[in-house]
Design a protein around this motif. Structure first.
Motif, PDB file in Angstrom:
ATOM      1  N   VAL A 154       1.440   5.780   4.684  1.00 52.90           N
ATOM      2  CA  VAL A 154       0.225   5.245   4.662  1.00 52.90           C
ATOM      3  C   VAL A 154      -0.699   5.588   5.951  1.00 52.90           C
ATOM      4  O   VAL A 154      -1.816   5.843   6.085  1.00 52.90           O
ATOM      5  CB  VAL A 154      -0.071   3.768   4.239  1.00 52.90           C
ATOM      6  CG1 VAL A 154      -1.287   3.103   4.344  1.00 52.90           C
ATOM      7  CG2 VAL A 154       0.534   3.575   2.777  1.00 52.90           C
ATOM      8  N   ARG A 155       0.045   5.195   6.983  1.00 49.86           N
ATOM      9  CA  ARG A 155      -0.542   5.321   8.482  1.00 49.86           C
ATOM     10  C   ARG A 155      -0.914   6.697   8.693  1.00 49.86           C
ATOM     11  O   ARG A 155      -2.007   7.149   9.283  1.00 49.86           O
ATOM     12  CB  ARG A 155       0.249   4.839   9.611  1.00 49.86           C
ATOM     13  CG  ARG A 155       0.733   3.438   9.536  1.00 49.86           C
ATOM     14  CD  ARG A 155       1.487   3.204  10.839  1.00 49.86           C
ATOM     15  NE  ARG A 155       2.526   3.834  11.422  1.00 49.86           N
ATOM     16  CZ  ARG A 155       3.852   3.639  11.052  1.00 49.86           C
ATOM     17  NH1 ARG A 155       4.304   2.660  10.209  1.00 49.86           N
ATOM     18  NH2 ARG A 155       4.625   4.408  11.492  1.00 49.86           N
TER      19      ARG A 155
ATOM     20  N   VAL B  68     -10.511   0.008   3.698  1.00 51.27           N
ATOM     21  CA  VAL B  68      -9.740  -1.079   4.615  1.00 51.27           C
ATOM     22  C   VAL B  68      -8.619  -1.268   4.188  1.00 51.27           C
ATOM     23  O   VAL B  68      -8.303  -1.960   2.809  1.00 51.27           O
ATOM     24  CB  VAL B  68     -10.782  -2.274   4.979  1.00 51.27           C
ATOM     25  CG1 VAL B  68      -9.993  -3.353   5.968  1.00 51.27           C
ATOM     26  CG2 VAL B  68     -12.109  -1.807   5.258  1.00 51.27           C
ATOM     27  N   VAL B  69      -7.408  -0.572   4.712  1.00 52.24           N
ATOM     28  CA  VAL B  69      -5.992  -0.973   4.364  1.00 52.24           C
ATOM     29  C   VAL B  69      -5.340  -2.107   4.968  1.00 52.24           C
ATOM     30  O   VAL B  69      -4.529  -1.871   5.968  1.00 52.24           O
ATOM     31  CB  VAL B  69      -5.549   0.119   4.397  1.00 52.24           C
ATOM     32  CG1 VAL B  69      -4.230   0.291   3.832  1.00 52.24           C
ATOM     33  CG2 VAL B  69      -6.212   1.607   3.877  1.00 52.24           C
ATOM     34  N   THR B  70      -5.609  -3.356   4.539  1.00 56.33           N
ATOM     35  CA  THR B  70      -4.894  -4.755   5.039  1.00 56.33           C
ATOM     36  C   THR B  70      -5.326  -5.664   3.986  1.00 56.33           C
ATOM     37  O   THR B  70      -5.886  -5.451   2.963  1.00 56.33           O
ATOM     38  CB  THR B  70      -5.493  -5.112   6.707  1.00 56.33           C
ATOM     39  OG1 THR B  70      -4.629  -5.894   6.912  1.00 56.33           O
ATOM     40  CG2 THR B  70      -6.985  -5.476   6.650  1.00 56.33           C
TER      41      THR B  70
ATOM     42  N   PHE C  44       0.733  -1.066  -0.128  1.00 52.76           N
ATOM     43  CA  PHE C  44      -0.015   0.107  -0.041  1.00 52.76           C
ATOM     44  C   PHE C  44       0.908   1.252  -0.045  1.00 52.76           C
ATOM     45  O   PHE C  44       1.799   1.307   0.644  1.00 52.76           O
ATOM     46  CB  PHE C  44      -0.893   0.100   1.215  1.00 52.76           C
ATOM     47  CG  PHE C  44      -1.768  -1.059   1.398  1.00 52.76           C
ATOM     48  CD1 PHE C  44      -3.078  -1.379   0.488  1.00 52.76           C
ATOM     49  CD2 PHE C  44      -1.598  -1.999   2.555  1.00 52.76           C
ATOM     50  CE1 PHE C  44      -3.843  -2.406   0.682  1.00 52.76           C
ATOM     51  CE2 PHE C  44      -2.408  -3.224   2.764  1.00 52.76           C
ATOM     52  CZ  PHE C  44      -3.560  -3.482   1.491  1.00 52.76           C
ATOM     53  N   THR C  45       0.744   2.303  -0.929  1.00 46.89           N
ATOM     54  CA  THR C  45       1.321   3.302  -0.858  1.00 46.89           C
ATOM     55  C   THR C  45       0.601   4.610  -0.690  1.00 46.89           C
ATOM     56  O   THR C  45      -0.554   4.525  -0.855  1.00 46.89           O
ATOM     57  CB  THR C  45       2.391   3.482  -2.223  1.00 46.89           C
ATOM     58  OG1 THR C  45       1.084   3.733  -3.286  1.00 46.89           O
ATOM     59  CG2 THR C  45       2.931   2.263  -2.614  1.00 46.89           C
ATOM     60  N   ARG C  46       1.176   5.704  -0.375  1.00 43.78           N
ATOM     61  CA  ARG C  46       0.638   6.841  -0.238  1.00 43.78           C
ATOM     62  C   ARG C  46      -0.122   7.423  -1.459  1.00 43.78           C
ATOM     63  O   ARG C  46      -1.405   7.715  -1.485  1.00 43.78           O
ATOM     64  CB  ARG C  46       1.617   8.095   0.020  1.00 43.78           C
ATOM     65  CG  ARG C  46       1.525   9.482   0.331  1.00 43.78           C
ATOM     66  CD  ARG C  46       2.427  10.423   0.543  1.00 43.78           C
ATOM     67  NE  ARG C  46       2.217  11.774   0.856  1.00 43.78           N
ATOM     68  CZ  ARG C  46       1.878  12.431  -0.212  1.00 43.78           C
ATOM     69  NH1 ARG C  46       2.152  12.056  -1.666  1.00 43.78           N
ATOM     70  NH2 ARG C  46       1.315  13.703  -0.132  1.00 43.78           N
ATOM     71  N   ASP C  47       0.357   7.156  -2.742  1.00 41.81           N
ATOM     72  CA  ASP C  47      -0.337   7.457  -3.732  1.00 41.81           C
ATOM     73  C   ASP C  47      -1.676   6.454  -4.155  1.00 41.81           C
ATOM     74  O   ASP C  47      -2.727   6.919  -4.412  1.00 41.81           O
ATOM     75  CB  ASP C  47       0.387   7.198  -5.131  1.00 41.81           C
ATOM     76  CG  ASP C  47       1.483   8.366  -5.173  1.00 41.81           C
ATOM     77  OD1 ASP C  47       1.182   9.451  -4.562  1.00 41.81           O
ATOM     78  OD2 ASP C  47       2.309   7.964  -6.031  1.00 41.81           O
ATOM     79  N   SER C  48      -1.379   5.165  -3.663  1.00 39.54           N
ATOM     80  CA  SER C  48      -2.576   4.380  -3.842  1.00 39.54           C
ATOM     81  C   SER C  48      -3.809   4.613  -3.029  1.00 39.54           C
ATOM     82  O   SER C  48      -4.814   4.608  -3.022  1.00 39.54           O
ATOM     83  CB  SER C  48      -2.286   2.728  -3.810  1.00 39.54           C
ATOM     84  OG  SER C  48      -1.947   2.552  -2.458  1.00 39.54           O
TER      85      SER C  48
END
Ligand code: 13P
Ligand code: SF4
Length: 313
Positions: A210-211, A237-239, A183-187
């Motif tokens: 990302v956090r 949901v980032v996982t 996961f990235t800042r851009d995504s």
């Protein structure tokens, strides 16, 4: 699609479970059909407590190897099986026991208090003072006397997040989860632009950038409470993708959106996804693959796990 074959497989698994006096424990990242027939679905902490409490003779652990191994460490007299013995973890691989032993020897002057994230091998647990999960890491780090130097292994991202939360300085092993760093800042920016009113919940194994975009950072089990309790309707949901199955059952009125990576609309853990219904059936039938451990390693690894279970009550 539910077919006659899948119903038969499910009823056969449930029949074998009774016959073996087994309990089926499943992590939140398992495929939907496994979550749906498990006796308990949860995060690493909840699964450790369940493994500790059960009266069953056999624990069929649908998760990755270190989770099943943890269940064996605290249940030496039970048979612990997992559907696929190759279900590993990139964090476990990032910190081999001999390398940690060498590092501790070379830095003996620091007299480290070693806190190991549960995503590590029994050898690493055996070298540690305390085990933690993402669900209790903040609380457990706060329990360590101020005058001790802490070495946190193996996840640099979880470790950095705990430092941000507690203000406690720690030396961090440079491991990472290969899934969560995708996961990235851009995504995440991209999906937020598509859903401007959505809130973001992320796992602490994600990187700092990302956090920083998340409204809440927490373990997979705490994501269930967050999604139920937030007044927001749309939640990113980032996982790992399996989490969405659990969340859709627990928070059916919410619109749950999978956090994308730069390459894919969601993120799968290739290790978690090695487990299938067919392999679960076969492992209950043959009681293989079974988790076994040298007794001296098991005993040394048990102490810091029991300390964790006691401290995080
Ligand atoms: P949880 O304990 O939060 O479920 O995390 C386990 C894990 O492997 C995350 O990648
Ligand atoms: Fe390990 Fe990452 Fe898979 Fe969790 S998602 S089991 S940390 S590789």
């Amino acid at each position: 699609m539910v077919t006659t074959a899948s119903i038969d497989l499910e009823s056969e698994i449930l029949r074998l479970k009774e016959e073996r006096n087994a309990i089926i424990l499943a992590h939140n990242y398992q495929v939907g059909p496994i979550q749906d027939l498990a006796d308990y679905v949860g995060d690493s902490l909840g699964l450790s407590y369940k493994a500790r409490e059960t009266d069953a003779e056999v624990i069929a652990f649908c998760g990755v190897h270190f989770m099943a191994e943890t269940a064996k460490i605290i249940n030496p007299d039970k048979t612990v099986i997992l559907p696929d013995k190759d279900a590993g973890c990139s964090l476990e691989q990032a910190c081999p026991g001999p390398e940690l032993a060498k590092y501790l020897k070379e830095h003996a002057d620091k007299n480290y208090y070693v806190i190991a994230y549960i995503n590590c091998s029994a050898e690493v647990k055996a070298l540690s003072d305390l085990i933690c999960t993402s669900g209790n890491a903040v609380k457990l780090v706060e329990s360590v006397p101020e005058d001790r130097n802490i070495l946190f292994v193996p996840d640099q991202n979880l470790g950095a997040w705990v430092m941000e939360q507690t203000g406690r300085k720690m030396d961090l092993w440079q491991g990472a989860c290969y899934v969560h760093v995708e996961f990235t800042r851009d995504s995440i920016h991209g999906i937020k632009e598509e859903h401007p009113d959505a809130v973001v919940v992320a796992h602490p194994e994600c990187t700092y950038s990302v956090r920083m975009l998340a409204d809440e950072v927490c373990s997979t089990e705490k994501m269930v409470d967050f999604c139920r309790d937030t007044p927001a309707k749309n939640i990113i949901v980032v996982t790992e993708s399996g989490m969405l199955h659990r969340l859709r059952k627990e928070a059916p009125d919410k619109n749950l959106i999978a956090g994308p990576t730069d390459k894919c609309h969601c993120a799968d853990c290739r290790y978690m996804k090695l487990n299938t219904m067919e392999k679960l059936h076969d492992c209950l039938l043959h009681l293989q693959p079974e988790v076994t451990l040298p007794e001296d390693v098991r005993k040394r690894a048990e102490e810091p796990i029991l300390r964790m279970l006691e401290l995080s009550k």
